[in-house]
Design a protein around this motif. Structure first.
Motif, mmCIF file in Angstrom:
data_model
loop_
_atom_site.group_PDB
_atom_site.id
_atom_site.type_symbol
_atom_site.label_atom_id
_atom_site.label_comp_id
_atom_site.label_asym_id
_atom_site.label_seq_id
_atom_site.Cartn_x
_atom_site.Cartn_y
_atom_site.Cartn_z
ATOM 1 N N CYS A 1 3.502 -18.362 10.497
ATOM 2 C CA CYS A 1 4.228 -17.454 11.399
ATOM 3 C C CYS A 1 5.572 -18.081 11.794
ATOM 4 O O CYS A 1 5.612 -19.159 12.384
ATOM 5 N N ARG B 1 -1.120 -13.360 19.728
ATOM 6 C CA ARG B 1 -0.723 -11.955 19.957
ATOM 7 C C ARG B 1 -1.920 -11.026 19.804
ATOM 8 O O ARG B 1 -2.062 -10.038 20.538
ATOM 9 N N CYS C 1 7.773 -11.002 18.123
ATOM 10 C CA CYS C 1 7.176 -10.877 16.788
ATOM 11 C C CYS C 1 8.122 -10.088 15.889
ATOM 12 O O CYS C 1 8.635 -9.039 16.264
ATOM 13 N N LEU C 2 8.353 -10.590 14.683
ATOM 14 C CA LEU C 2 9.287 -9.947 13.748
ATOM 15 C C LEU C 2 8.640 -8.790 12.980
ATOM 16 O O LEU C 2 9.317 -8.082 12.250
ATOM 17 N N THR C 3 7.325 -8.648 13.118
ATOM 18 C CA THR C 3 6.546 -7.730 12.264
ATOM 19 C C THR C 3 6.811 -8.027 10.792
ATOM 20 O O THR C 3 6.891 -7.120 9.958
ATOM 21 N N CYS C 4 6.936 -9.311 10.497
ATOM 22 C CA CYS C 4 7.211 -9.706 9.100
ATOM 23 C C CYS C 4 5.954 -9.630 8.246
ATOM 24 O O CYS C 4 6.023 -9.555 7.034
ATOM 25 N N ARG C 5 4.806 -9.705 8.882
ATOM 26 C CA ARG C 5 3.495 -9.589 8.239
ATOM 27 C C ARG C 5 3.157 -10.748 7.306
ATOM 28 O O ARG C 5 2.306 -10.632 6.434
ATOM 29 N N CYS D 1 1.614 -13.157 8.366
ATOM 30 C CA CYS D 1 0.247 -13.472 8.793
ATOM 31 C C CYS D 1 -0.781 -12.657 7.994
ATOM 32 O O CYS D 1 -1.867 -13.144 7.710
ATOM 33 N N TYR E 1 -2.687 -7.054 10.816
ATOM 34 C CA TYR E 1 -1.978 -7.381 12.050
ATOM 35 C C TYR E 1 -0.885 -6.353 12.366
ATOM 36 O O TYR E 1 -0.706 -5.958 13.511
HETATM 37 S S1 SF4 Z 1 4.218 -10.450 11.922
HETATM 38 FE FE1 SF4 Z 1 2.740 -12.125 12.075
HETATM 39 S S2 SF4 Z 1 3.738 -13.847 11.041
HETATM 40 FE FE2 SF4 Z 1 5.359 -12.345 11.469
HETATM 41 S S3 SF4 Z 1 6.224 -12.981 13.454
HETATM 42 FE FE3 SF4 Z 1 4.628 -11.456 13.890
HETATM 43 S S4 SF4 Z 1 2.775 -12.631 14.270
HETATM 44 FE FE4 SF4 Z 1 4.227 -14.012 13.234
#
Ligand code: SF4
Ligand code: SF4
Length: 403
Positions: free
Chosen positions: A35, A51, A75-79, A81, A91
Motif C-alpha cells: 500500500c 481502513r 486512500c488512492l483507490t489504487c487497488r 491491495c 477492497y
Molecule cells: S487502494 Fe489499497 S493499496 Fe491503494 S492506497 Fe488504498 S488501501 Fe492502499
C-alpha cells in the motif's frame, strides 16, 4: 472476519455486499506491504487492513469522525491491495460503500466542500473544463507555483482522424479532460486501428464516464453521468453497428467495465449497463500485435493502477511496445501508484507529490528516452515533473505521430 452490521444497513443491497467482502478478510495484513500510503505514513489506519477495520466499525454503527474520513480520503483507490490479497477481498468496492456512509455522517470544512464542489462541477463537463484550462493557461504567468504546476502544457494537435470506411467499427470514449489535454491520444488510436481494418468512432455528446464524481463521493451524480453516457452509446450498441467500446484511458476503462455492477440496483439501466460493460475493452485488448520494427528507442512504461490492479491487464502494452521495436527500460516497484488517482493530486497534494517523485525516480532510473503510460491522469501528472517526454503508449505506435 466476524461482522455484526447495524440495523440501518444490514438489510440493504450495499450492506449485504459489504458484509460478504468483510467476511473474506482474515486480517493477515499482507496487503499492507504494497500500500503506497502505508509506505509513506507508516500508520496501519493508512493501509488497507486499517481502513477495512474503520469501514467495518462504521457499518456496525460505531461513531465516525473527521479522522475516520481523513484515513479514507488518503486512500488512492489504487487497488494494489486487491492484487496482493490472497483471500480475494474486493477492497475497492468496500471503500466505495464505506466512503458513502462516512461522507453522509460527517461534515467537511467549508473550503473542502467548495473545492470538491468546483471539481465536481467543472471537470466532468468537457466544455467547462476546456474553458477553465484555456483561462488557466492564459493566466499561468500570474499564478502561484503550486497552481502553475497543475496546468498541463499546450496540447499537441490531434492530427487527422480517418473517416469510417471499414465494416468493423468500434466506439471510443471521448472522455471529459482528455480531449483538451491530449486530443492526440484518441486520434492516434483511430489511425492505428484504421491501419488494422477497424474504424473508430466517437458518439456525439458522449462525455464523462462518471468515475470522477463517483470517487468524489458524489456517487449518485457519478451514476447519473454513467446513465447519460449509456444513453449516448446505446443507439450504436442496439443497432449492432459496433463490436466493442474502446477506452484509451485505463482509469475510465475500469469504471465502464464495472457499469453492470454499479448500476445493478437500477431496474431501468441494469441490463444496458451490463451490456455496455461486456463490450468495454482497454485499447491494448483490441490491438493484436504491432508490426515488428527495430531500434525505435528506449521507453519506460508506467502501468497505471487502473490497468494493472483495476482491469488486471499486465504485460500487454509492454508486449505491444517491444513488438513495435521499442526497448523497454526496467521499472522498479511498478505496482506502486504514481499519485495521480483522479482528483487525488489536487486534494492530497503532499502525498501525491511524494508518490510522483518516487515514481519518476523509478521510471527514469534506467535512462529511458521517453515514458509511456495508459491513462490521461497519470500522463498529465507525470509530465509536469518528468525529465523526458511522457506519452500515451498508442502515440508510440502511431503511423502519423502528432507534433
Ligand atoms: S487502494 Fe489499497 S493499496 Fe491503494 S492506497 Fe488504498 S488501501 Fe492502499
Ligand atoms: S485484505 Fe486481504 S491481505 Fe489485507 S488483511 Fe484482509 S485478507 Fe489480508
Amino acid at each position: 472476519m466476524q461482522t455484526s452490521l447495524a440495523q440501518f444497513v444490514r438489510d440493504t443491497a450495499e450492506g449485504r455486499e459489504a458484509e460478504a467482502i468483510l467476511r473474506k478478510c482474515v486480517h493477515c495484513g499482507f496487503c499492507t506491504a504494497t500500500c503506497p500510503t502505508y509506505q509513506l505514513l507508516g500508520d496501519d489506519l493508512d493501509g488497507p487492513r486499517g481502513r477495512i477495520y474503520l469501514i467495518k466499525r462504521a457499518l456496525e454503527g460505531a461513531a465516525v469522525s473527521d479522522r475516520t474520513r481523513l484515513h479514507l480520503d488518503r486512500c488512492l483507490t489504487c487497488r494494489a491491495c486487491e492484487s496482493t490479497c490472497p483471500s480475494g477481498v474486493r477492497y475497492g468496492r468496500l471503500a466505495d460503500i464505506g466512503r458513502a456512509l462516512i461522507e453522509e455522517r460527517t461534515s467537511r470544512p467549508p473550503w473542502d466542500r467548495i473545492r470538491r464542489g468546483a471539481l465536481s462541477f467543472v471537470v466532468p463537463r468537457a466544455a467547462f473544463f476546456a474553458l477553465a484550462l484555456r483561462v488557466g493557461r492564459a493566466l499561468r504567468p500570474l499564478l502561484p507555483r503550486f497552481l502553475k504546476e497543475s496546468i498541463p502544457p499546450q496540447a499537441r494537435a490531434g492530427g487527422p482522424w480517418p473517416a469510417p470506411r471499414h465494416a468493423r467499427k468500434m466506439l471510443v470514449l471521448a472522455g471529459c479532460v482528455q480531449p483538451s489535454i491530449a486530443p492526440s491520444i484518441n486520434a492516434a488510436a483511430a489511425r492505428v486501428l484504421d491501419a488494422l481494418g477497424i474504424s473508430l468512432i466517437e458518439a456525439p455528446g458522449a462525455g464523462c464516464c462518471g468515475t470522477l464524481r463517483f470517487h468524489l463521493n458524489r456517487q449518485e451524480a457519478g451514476r447519473n453521468d454513467m446513465r447519460a453516457l449509456i444513453d449516448r452509446w446505446w443507439p450504436f450498441v442496439q443497432s449492432g453497428e459496433v463490436e466493442a467500446i474502446v477506452v484509451t484511458a485505463s482509469g475510465c476503462g475500469v469504471t465502464v467495465k464495472e457499469y453492470g455492477e454499479l448500476l445493478r440496483e437500477d431496474p431501468q439501466y441494469r441490463d444496458k449497463a451490463a451490456r455496455i460493460s461486456s463490450l468495454a475493452r482497454d485499447l491494448s485488448e483490441v490491438i493484436p500485435a504491432a508490426p515488428t520494427r527495430r531500434g525505435r528507442g528506449r521507453v519506460a512504461f508506467q502501468s497505471p493502477c487502473s490497468l494493472q490492479h483495476g482491469q488486471k491487464i499486465r504485460g500487454r502494452v509492454e508486449a505491444l511496445l517491444s513488438g513495435a521495436g521499442y526497448e523497454l527500460a526496467a521499472v522498479r516497484d511498478e505496482h506502486l501508484c504514481c499519485g495521480s488517482a483522479g482528483t487525488y493530486s489536487i486534494l492530497q497534494r503532499e502525498l501525491s507529490h511524494e508518490l510522483r517523485q518516487r515514481k519518476l525516480a523509478a521510471l527514469q532510473e534506467n535512462a529511458p528516452q521517453m515514458i509511456a503510460t495508459a491513462n490521461i491522469g497519470c500522463l498529465a501528472h507525470l509530465e509536469a515533473k518528468a525529465a523526458v517526454p511522457v506519452r500515451h503508449w498508442v502515440e508510440l505506435l502511431d503511423p502519423e505521430p502528432a507534433r
